[in-house]
Design an enzyme around this catalytic site. Structure first.
Site, PDB file in Angstrom:
ATOM      1  CG  ASP A  77      -1.884   1.150   1.175  1.00 34.04           C
ATOM      2  OD1 ASP A  77      -1.467   2.294   0.934  1.00 34.04           O
ATOM      3  OD2 ASP A  77      -3.088   0.899   1.328  1.00 34.04           O
ATOM      4  CG  HIS A  78       1.288   4.467  -3.051  1.00 31.05           C
ATOM      5  ND1 HIS A  78       0.016   4.203  -3.487  1.00 31.05           N
ATOM      6  CD2 HIS A  78       1.413   5.811  -3.070  1.00 31.05           C
ATOM      7  CE1 HIS A  78      -0.587   5.349  -3.755  1.00 31.05           C
ATOM      8  NE2 HIS A  78       0.236   6.340  -3.513  1.00 31.05           N
TER       9      HIS A  78
ATOM     10  CG  HIS B 267      -4.148   4.574  -0.580  1.00 29.61           C
ATOM     11  ND1 HIS B 267      -3.297   3.504  -0.682  1.00 29.61           N
ATOM     12  CD2 HIS B 267      -4.401   4.958  -1.862  1.00 29.61           C
ATOM     13  CE1 HIS B 267      -3.047   3.266  -1.958  1.00 29.61           C
ATOM     14  NE2 HIS B 267      -3.710   4.122  -2.694  1.00 29.61           N
TER      15      HIS B 267
END
Ligand code: BG6
Length: 657
Positions: free
Chosen positions: A199-200, A262
């Protein structure tokens, strides 16, 4: 959750240089795609530039495209010039890196291809004395994840010395059922502690800092609960539209694209219990517990606590479409019911947070870009101020600016200098850029680096992903079953008014953070330095106007200007004719405020509006502290309004035009 080995991050004494990543062959599936060139290779290059990439490293790219190692290297050498994130490009570092890149075409259904990949990995391993470590990176569409896991298993990649780890890109599933299935497929041959789900947002410094901030500063943790916190708002506004990704987005929507992953990750960091240690599983256990405590809504609760939106076109004054609405975007169904905006109130049903509203809001094609978390504390009692001019005490707020501005801010009240007791909100602000050398990283560096050490802290775990889908699923079900009245917000606005009503019913409002970027869009502020702009932002006072209400009368003395945050106001002439309509992001009343003259027109609210007012007294006071900015304002006044303004006038002294 499966049993997992606990991994410690490498111990780095304070004054030591960080060790390099662990040696490995990195085998990227989907290496000819966007992610590799835009993020993975620039991240590897950053690690190499900073001396953080092991010398015992090789990259093997695999994809359907018939490239050779030479053409792959040539492509990457072109692309890196475009996508690297550093001020200057270091050719020597790049040359040393790219000569370790290799490529083999591979159809993912073809087991023979995996045999060849295995041979090549073995060869690179021996050449670079790697010791058997392999990092597989699935930069592919999720439908291949299960297949890739199986092929790697069948081809015998799990055998031999060294560690084998898989990084899986998002999205991990498209709903609860598919996520459960995907976890099943992936874990059929591999162990949970070998799977690293990206999950960036977890790669962002400001998100990682949420934990560091909470647990390394003793002053906040005692207040971190329902006794002291009134509500928490998570806001992820994007000014961009779907940017040509309509094909993907139309089957996703903001709930899947931003919230379920996010935003829930940030929610978990901010609200989880104190972990026993900073070890990855200790942290991830607490995150999972938190997400499991988020109430799973019934359809009635979805109707009550969640709103959705979809942007329509931007039209000019003559009704001409300037930019298309969502339904007119490429690859989007013209009748699409996909939401490009959502706002929700969630409940965390646990001891710490019971009764504290947790608001989440995100959307595309909005007025500003900005990700912020606002922790609003309960207000101090008003009673003491009864006999003073203070009408209302504002709340203290702790604001985490995640991006684009990166920092942390505390808002509190201070006495305005002068003989009477008057308060004004002021702030203390920490900006990353001021305190540290700004990060040049993409966010993927730390993920590759920590994966090489077996540190999964920055990755999501199977149970966490499932818990997040469990919360999102009823929203998707309800939306699927009910008609959507779309489009319901204009491109470039603050989103649908239903989002206001959602929070308004609780007697609260979204805390709109005007950022420097937003203020700079306003002509008179465009040259302001950060300090000046932050003072202006603090001096802005929210105001609500009902449809038809008069904002200013022609002839009144101009004592304030307004930023239209949401809604429309119209400028009317003496016969009641509409001269101009202003909407989100526009300013009104600035000239009369600047030069302290009577208003030249009447302005009334065309719709219900949210405004930010800046009064002349505050403006002049701030300007007196930043006199250097007066020149720029006088210049803009001349250029834009053809007004000659003297500095004294701006500073609130006798009007002299
Ligand atoms: C991605 C979404 O995961 O995150 C995009 O697919 C979104 O739609 C992006 O724009 C936002 O990321 P960032 O880092 O720009 O906030």
């Amino acid at each position: 959750m499966s049993s997992q080995t606990t991994v410690r991050r490498p111990y780095v004494p304070d004054d030591a240089v960080n060790p390099t990543s662990q040696p490995c062959v990195m085998l990227i599936f989907g290496a000819s795609g966007d992610l590799t060139k835009r993020l993975l290779v620039p991240a590897l290059y950053n690690l190499a530039c900073d001396g953080l990439l092991s010398d015992r490293f090789a990259l093997l790219g695999a994809a359907m495209d018939e490239l050779t190692t030479d053409t792959f290297r040539a492509r990457m050498s072109e692309d890196i010039k475009k996508f690297h994130t550093r001020h200057t490009f270091d050719q020597a570092v790049w040359d040393n890196l790219v000569r370790r890149f290799h490529y083999l075409p591979a159809g993912f259904a073809d087991l023979n291809a995996f045999g060849k990949l295995k041979g090549e990995v073995g060869r690179l391993d021996a050449e670079h004395k790697i010791g058997g470590n392999v990092l597989f990176y699935f930069a592919t569409a999720p439908r291949f994840f299960g297949l890739l896991c199986e092929q790697l298993h069948k081809a015998g990649f799990k055998d031999g010395p060294g560690w084998k780890r898989i990084i899986v890109e998002k999205p991990f599933g498209t709903d609860l059922a598919s996520a459960l299935q995907l976890n099943k497929d992936v874990l059929a041959h591999w162990h949970e502690d070998q799977i690293y789900r990206v999950d960036h947002y977890l790669g962002k410094e400001t998100v990682q800092n949420l934990l560091a901030f909470r647990f390394s500063n003793g002053m906040f943790e005692p207040l971190w609960n329902k006794h002291f916190i009134d509500n928490i708002q998570f806001n992820v506004s994007e000014a961009v539209d779907v940017e040509g990704r309509g094909g993907y987005y139309d089957s996703a929507g903001v709930l899947r694209d931003m919230m379920q992953n996010h935003m829930f990750q940030m929610l978990a960091y901010l609200c989880m219990e104190v972990p026993g240690s900073f070890e990855s599983n200790a942290i991830r256990n607490e995150k999972a517990k938190l997400l499991e405590a988020v109430r799973v809504y019934t359809p009635e609760e979805v109707a009550r606590y969640v709103v959705r939106g979809q942007y329509g076109p931007e039209v000019d004054d003559k009704g001409k479409v300037v930019r298309p609405g969502y339904r007119q975007e490429k690859d989007v169904d013209p009748q699409s019911k996909t939401e490009t905006f959502a706002a929700a109130r969630f409940h965390i049903d646990n001891w710490r947070w019971e009764g504290v509203p947790i608001y989440l809001r995100s959307g595309k094609a909005l007025w500003k870009r900005g990700t912020e978390i606002i922790v609003e504390f309960k207000k101090a009692p008003q009673v003491l101020f009864r006999s003073t001019p203070v009408r209302e005490i504002g709340a203290n707020r702790l604001i985490f600016h995640i991006q684009p501005y990166q920092g942390i801010e505390v808002q509190f009240q201070a006495k305005i200098p002068g003989p009477t007791l008057q308060l004004q909100p002021v702030n203390m602000r920490f900006g990353y850029g001021d305190a540290f050398k700004a990060s040049r990283y993409t966010g993927y560096e730390v993920m590759i680096y920590s994966c090489s050490y077996g540190d999964a802290t920055l990755f999501s775990r199977g149970d966490l992903v499932e818990a997040a889908w469990r919360v999102a699923q009823p929203l998707m079900d309800y939306w699927k079953a009910t008609p959507a009245d779309f489009p319901n917000y204009a491109r470039g606005s603050w989103g649908p008014t239903a989002a206001e009503d959602l929070i308004g019913r609780d007697g609260r409002r979204w805390f709109e953070l005007l950022t420097d970027d937003v203020l700079k869009k306003i002509e008179i502020f465009k040259d302001g330095d950060p300090l000046f702009l932050s003072q202006i932002i603090l001096a802005l006072r929210p105001e609500v106007m009902a449809r038809g209400e008069i904002l200013m009368h022609k002839g009144d003395m101009g004592r304030e200007m307004y930023v239209v945050v949401r809604g429309e106001v119209e400028v009317v002439d003496e016969h009641g004719g509409v001269v101009k309509t202003l909407k989100d992001g526009d300013v009104v009343g600035e000239i009369a405020m600047l030069i302290h003259t009577p208003r030249t027109a009447t302005v009334r609210a065309k719709t219900n509006c949210d405004l930010m007012a800046l009064d002349k007294a505050s403006f002049s006071r701030i300007l007196r502290d930043h006199p250097q900015f007066g020149d720029s304002i006088t210049r803009v006044a001349k250029e834009r309004y053809n007004l000659e303004i003297l500095l004294e006038t701006l500073l609130g002294e006798a009007p002299r035009v």
